[in-house]
Design an enzyme around this catalytic site. Structure first.
Site, PDB file in Angstrom:
ATOM      1  N   HIS A 243     109.777  55.289  29.543  1.00 31.49           N
ATOM      2  CA  HIS A 243     109.885  55.565  28.000  1.00 31.49           C
ATOM      3  C   HIS A 243     111.127  56.436  27.680  1.00 31.49           C
ATOM      4  O   HIS A 243     111.105  57.541  28.285  1.00 31.49           O
ATOM      5  CB  HIS A 243     108.401  55.870  27.611  1.00 31.49           C
TER       6      HIS A 243
ATOM      7  N   ALA B  51     100.716  59.467  52.208  1.00 30.29           N
ATOM      8  CA  ALA B  51      99.938  59.224  51.055  1.00 30.29           C
ATOM      9  C   ALA B  51      99.883  60.012  50.152  1.00 30.29           C
ATOM     10  O   ALA B  51     100.232  61.375  50.270  1.00 30.29           O
ATOM     11  CB  ALA B  51      98.339  59.085  51.869  1.00 30.29           C
TER      12      ALA B  51
END
Length: 230
Positions: free
Chosen positions: A146, A193
């Site tokens: 955005h 991770a």
């Protein structure tokens, strides 16, 4: 299926696997005709949504596990190569469900690649995933950002930008990784991770630690796998 069941699996377990797989094959046969193209068996689990399937192209032995959702409304085809697996509850969305606003660019994923359970791929910008790519559970890939620079206009009204995301061949992406728009991940990369990836990643690099990015060359130290728990 091109991969054979392990010899360690007992006859009883094999029967159970076949009984579980058969309905997926039947669904694939019944629904495969609505796809843009398919080259062989398609395995479709229960409660799978293939929306706008006329824009979805699949190779041989592609597997859509239960509750996965693929939205085909895009400016180019969504292409799934041979032996691709889309895990349980994965969502792939290039566009709004209702066709309003920007129509996304779509997704291409190469053969023998997989997306683990609960993954989300927002492919408003083009997302290209290579061959032999392993994507762990709960991975988020967002090819859109955005605009928010103008303080006098709401963020929603400032629109978006889509640079796209490229993931080359032979990449391992660990659980809970987030990859943001504009990133190019070269071949041979391992991502640990919980890592947030906002910048390009060079070939054969290991990156981990979601707070402060750490990079190492894959072949520089021994036992890296144990250290990063990717």
């Amino acid at each position: 299926m091109t991969q054979k069941i392990s010899n360690d699996v007992s006859a009883l377990y094999k029967i159970q696997i076949y009984l579980d797989t058969l309905p997926k094959v039947i669904r694939g046969i019944l629904r495969g005709g609505f796809l843009k193209k398919h080259s062989g068996l398609v395995f479709i689990g229960n409660h799978v949504k293939l929306m706008n399937s006329q824009n979805i192209e699949v190779g041989k032995n592609v597997k859509f596990e239960p509750y996965s959702e693929i939205q085909g409304l895009a400016s180019s085809r969504l292409i799934f190569g041979d032996n691709v697996t889309i895990g349980r509850n994965v969502q792939i969305r290039p566009s709004s469900y209702y066709g309003v606003g920007h129509i996304g660019a779509g997704l291409e994923i190469g053969k023998n690649s997989s997306i683990g359970p609960n993954g989300f791929i927002g492919c408003a910008g083009k997302v290209s995933i290579g061959k032999q790519v392993m994507i762990g559970p709960n991975v988020t890939i967002i090819a859109e950002n955005h605009n928010f620079q103008n303080k006098t206009v709401s963020i929603k009204e400032q629109g978006v930008i889509q640079k796209g995301i490229t993931i080359e061949d032979d990449v391992w992406i660990g659980a809970n990784v987030t990859i943001l728009d504009g990133v190019h991940i070269q071949s041979g990369v391992v991502i640990g991770a919980n890592t947030l990836v906002t910048k390009n990643v060079s070939k054969n690099t290991i990156i981990f630690n979601h707070r402060s990015r750490t990079e190492k060359t894959r072949y520089s130290e021994k036992n890296e796998r144990d250290n990063i728990n990717a």
